[in-house]
Scaffold this motif. Structure first.
Motif, mmCIF file in Angstrom:
data_model
loop_
_atom_site.group_PDB
_atom_site.id
_atom_site.type_symbol
_atom_site.label_atom_id
_atom_site.label_comp_id
_atom_site.label_asym_id
_atom_site.label_seq_id
_atom_site.Cartn_x
_atom_site.Cartn_y
_atom_site.Cartn_z
ATOM 1 N N ASN A 1 31.519 -46.531 -9.888
ATOM 2 C CA ASN A 1 32.383 -47.460 -9.160
ATOM 3 C C ASN A 1 33.793 -47.523 -9.730
ATOM 4 O OD1 ASN A 1 30.587 -48.266 -7.157
ATOM 5 N ND2 ASN A 1 29.681 -49.874 -8.431
ATOM 6 N N LEU A 2 33.976 -47.076 -10.970
ATOM 7 C CA LEU A 2 35.319 -47.072 -11.555
ATOM 8 C C LEU A 2 36.261 -46.159 -10.764
ATOM 9 C CD1 LEU A 2 34.536 -46.971 -15.390
ATOM 10 C CD2 LEU A 2 35.356 -48.924 -14.047
ATOM 11 N N GLY A 3 35.739 -45.068 -10.261
ATOM 12 C CA GLY A 3 36.553 -44.150 -9.474
ATOM 13 C C GLY A 3 36.021 -43.949 -8.078
ATOM 14 N N ALA A 4 35.320 -44.951 -7.557
ATOM 15 C CA ALA A 4 34.658 -44.803 -6.264
ATOM 16 C C ALA A 4 35.682 -44.627 -5.141
ATOM 17 C CB ALA A 4 33.784 -46.024 -5.979
ATOM 18 N N ARG A 5 35.363 -43.748 -4.237
ATOM 19 C CA ARG A 5 36.163 -43.559 -3.033
ATOM 20 C C ARG A 5 35.230 -43.086 -1.922
ATOM 21 N NH1 ARG A 5 39.786 -38.240 -4.657
ATOM 22 N NH2 ARG A 5 38.035 -36.849 -5.179
ATOM 23 N N PRO A 6 35.595 -43.313 -0.686
ATOM 24 C CA PRO A 6 34.692 -42.942 0.425
ATOM 25 C C PRO A 6 34.436 -41.444 0.451
ATOM 26 C CG PRO A 6 36.468 -44.382 1.181
ATOM 27 C CD PRO A 6 36.825 -43.972 -0.204
ATOM 28 N N PHE A 7 33.262 -41.075 0.926
ATOM 29 C CA PHE A 7 32.955 -39.668 1.123
ATOM 30 C C PHE A 7 33.788 -39.131 2.293
ATOM 31 C CE2 PHE A 7 28.749 -41.069 -0.680
ATOM 32 C CZ PHE A 7 28.932 -40.424 -1.900
ATOM 33 N N ASN A 8 34.173 -37.876 2.182
ATOM 34 C CA ASN A 8 34.958 -37.240 3.237
ATOM 35 C C ASN A 8 34.011 -36.780 4.347
ATOM 36 O OD1 ASN A 8 37.018 -36.043 4.693
ATOM 37 N ND2 ASN A 8 37.126 -34.216 3.419
ATOM 38 N N TRP A 9 33.573 -37.743 5.141
ATOM 39 C CA TRP A 9 32.579 -37.484 6.181
ATOM 40 C C TRP A 9 33.243 -36.802 7.367
ATOM 41 C CZ3 TRP A 9 27.368 -37.965 6.141
ATOM 42 C CH2 TRP A 9 26.695 -37.863 7.357
ATOM 43 N N ARG A 10 32.781 -35.607 7.734
ATOM 44 C CA ARG A 10 33.405 -34.846 8.811
ATOM 45 C C ARG A 10 32.479 -34.608 9.998
ATOM 46 N NH1 ARG A 10 36.676 -30.019 5.623
ATOM 47 N NH2 ARG A 10 37.963 -31.374 4.289
ATOM 48 N N TYR A 11 31.234 -35.022 9.883
ATOM 49 C CA TYR A 11 30.282 -34.770 10.972
ATOM 50 C C TYR A 11 30.532 -35.779 12.084
ATOM 51 C CZ TYR A 11 25.899 -33.148 13.031
ATOM 52 O OH TYR A 11 24.958 -32.590 13.858
ATOM 53 N N THR A 12 30.868 -35.295 13.279
ATOM 54 C CA THR A 12 31.238 -36.153 14.391
ATOM 55 C C THR A 12 30.229 -36.043 15.532
ATOM 56 O OG1 THR A 12 32.555 -34.421 15.462
ATOM 57 C CG2 THR A 12 33.654 -35.793 13.791
ATOM 58 N N LYS A 13 30.452 -36.833 16.577
ATOM 59 C CA LYS A 13 29.584 -36.767 17.748
ATOM 60 C C LYS A 13 29.685 -35.405 18.433
ATOM 61 C CE LYS A 13 30.781 -40.574 19.948
ATOM 62 N NZ LYS A 13 30.703 -41.667 20.947
ATOM 63 N N LYS A 14 30.833 -34.749 18.325
ATOM 64 C CA LYS A 14 30.970 -33.409 18.888
ATOM 65 C C LYS A 14 30.041 -32.435 18.165
ATOM 66 C CE LYS A 14 34.380 -29.775 19.813
ATOM 67 N NZ LYS A 14 35.805 -29.375 19.699
ATOM 68 N N ASP A 15 29.952 -32.562 16.832
ATOM 69 C CA ASP A 15 29.031 -31.725 16.075
ATOM 70 C C ASP A 15 27.580 -32.038 16.454
ATOM 71 O OD1 ASP A 15 31.122 -30.509 14.535
ATOM 72 O OD2 ASP A 15 31.242 -32.370 13.385
ATOM 73 N N LEU A 16 27.288 -33.315 16.661
ATOM 74 C CA LEU A 16 25.936 -33.714 17.053
ATOM 75 C C LEU A 16 25.562 -33.113 18.404
ATOM 76 C CD1 LEU A 16 23.399 -35.491 16.574
ATOM 77 C CD2 LEU A 16 24.618 -37.321 17.780
ATOM 78 N N ASP A 17 26.485 -33.157 19.351
ATOM 79 C CA ASP A 17 26.214 -32.584 20.677
ATOM 80 C C ASP A 17 25.940 -31.082 20.558
ATOM 81 O OD1 ASP A 17 26.576 -35.036 21.830
ATOM 82 O OD2 ASP A 17 28.671 -34.681 22.385
ATOM 83 N N GLY A 18 26.714 -30.400 19.710
ATOM 84 C CA GLY A 18 26.486 -28.971 19.519
ATOM 85 C C GLY A 18 25.128 -28.689 18.920
ATOM 86 N N LEU A 19 24.703 -29.529 17.956
ATOM 87 C CA LEU A 19 23.383 -29.363 17.349
ATOM 88 C C LEU A 19 22.276 -29.534 18.371
ATOM 89 C CD1 LEU A 19 21.401 -29.190 14.921
ATOM 90 C CD2 LEU A 19 21.714 -31.666 14.657
#
Length: 348
Positions: free
Chosen positions: A316-334
């Motif tokens: 938590n001392l250096g916590a930052r959000p994950f660089n989440w790149r999976y979108t609904k467009k990726d879900l539709d492709g899957l």
């Protein structure tokens, strides 16, 4: 390319102009102009080459690769997966080639990164509402809910339990790494029990909250929720969305009702069945597994709990959000790719 060079030359272009137009070296343009001038159409064919002539055609190579992309059982072969030697035998048995070595098959497969001797486990989606449920979670990650953006008073929490973290006390102390020597961990150990690590990740701030419990269940999960919801900014938040899987601690409508009764500002959002890979807390758990739990060498359960708590504070001392790149467009492709394997099964 050779034909374009000749046609450009017939139009009166220079070698330099032809090279620029066809994107080749000027020597290449000159070569095929001379070859056509001296031998006409025959000059545009490949010249005879030294060395052994090719034994196999491109079609045969493609047919062998196609065999590698089939399951052995589909061809009546009593194997679970192909090896290069098995594919060589099957290619001969199927009449694709008269004879071929396993090394030749391996070279062809390597060219297209085909590895039929390897496999990975997966779970085919069986939730008929998979897309709808997964889309809600992806919207929350993008700070959206019901088509409206979240405001500063809304927070998104991803929560789950990491179960059965064992305390393995090695029969000989672990030796540190040294020059030309890896860290050494004794193979034999004494079991010191196991505990569960419950954690909640603030998706958009990156902060983690958690604690250890003897086991999982409704009450341990309720204590995790209390741990988060009794501190700011969540205690005074307008809405706090909790993303969870379908574990027994927080499954179904009953868990939604319990949550809303205890904490009216919370919204429990369930992932589809077998979609924990969409739960961001699992990324944090993978970090814990790599950096804290492996190799497993603890004196007792208190040592495990102290290490997990200390790492959580350190993280938590250096916590930052994950660089989440999976979108609904990726879900539709899957889902479109999965649809090629057959329809999604209906719920029982």
């Amino acid at each position: 390319m050779r034909a374009r060079i000749v046609l450009a030359a017939a139009a009166g272009a220079s070698n330099a102009a032809i090279a620029a137009q066809c994107r080749v070296h000027v020597d290449t343009a000159r070569k095929w102009r001379v070859r056509f001038y001296t031998r006409r159409l025959a000059g545009l064919a490949d010249a005879a080459r030294t060395g052994r002539p090719r034994r196999f055609t491109d079609v045969q190579a493609a047919q062998v690769k196609a065999l590698a992309c089939e399951l052995p059982a589909e061809r009546g072969v009593p194997l679970s997966r192909w090896s290069t030697a098995d594919l060589a035998d099957e290619a001969v048995a199927a009449g694709v080639v008269a004879d071929i070595s396993a090394s030749t098959v391996a070279r062809w497969l390597t060219a297209d990164a085909i590895k039929p001797w390897r496999h990975r486990s997966w779970i085919f989606p069986r939730d008929p509402h998979f897309a709808t449920k997964a889309s809600r979670v992806l919207d929350l990650y993008a700070r959206m809910w019901d088509g409206q953006p979240l405001d500063d008073g809304d927070f998104v929490i991803s929560a789950d339990e990491k179960t059965s973290i064992q305390a393995r006390c090695r029969c000989h102390r672990t030796l540190p790494p040294g020059r030309s020597r890896l860290m050494r961990v004794e193979h034999e150990y004494d079991r010191g029990g196991a505990l569960a690590y419950l954690a909640a990740l603030d998706v958009h701030r990156g902060t983690v909250f958690g604690h250890c419990e003897p086991s999982t269940g409704i009450s341990p999960f309720a204590r995790l929720v209390e741990q988060v919801m009794t501190r700011e900014p969540y205690a005074s938040a307008r809405r706090v969305f909790w993303i969870v899987d379908n574990g027994s601690s927080h499954r179904g409508q009953a868990s939604i009702d319990r949550m809303s009764q205890s904490w009216p500002t919370t919204r429990l959002v369930h992932l589809p069945v077998h979609a924990s890979w969409l739960n961001q807390i699992e990324i944090y758990f993978s970090i814990v597994q790599r950096k804290v739990v492996t190799p497993n060498d603890f004196y007792d359960l208190a040592d495990v709990e102290d290490r997990l708590t200390a790492f959580q504070d350190h993280y938590n001392l250096g916590a930052r959000p994950f660089n989440w790149r999976y979108t609904k467009k990726d879900l539709d492709g899957l889902l479109k790719r999965l649809a090629t394997h057959g329809p999604l099964p209906t719920a029982a």
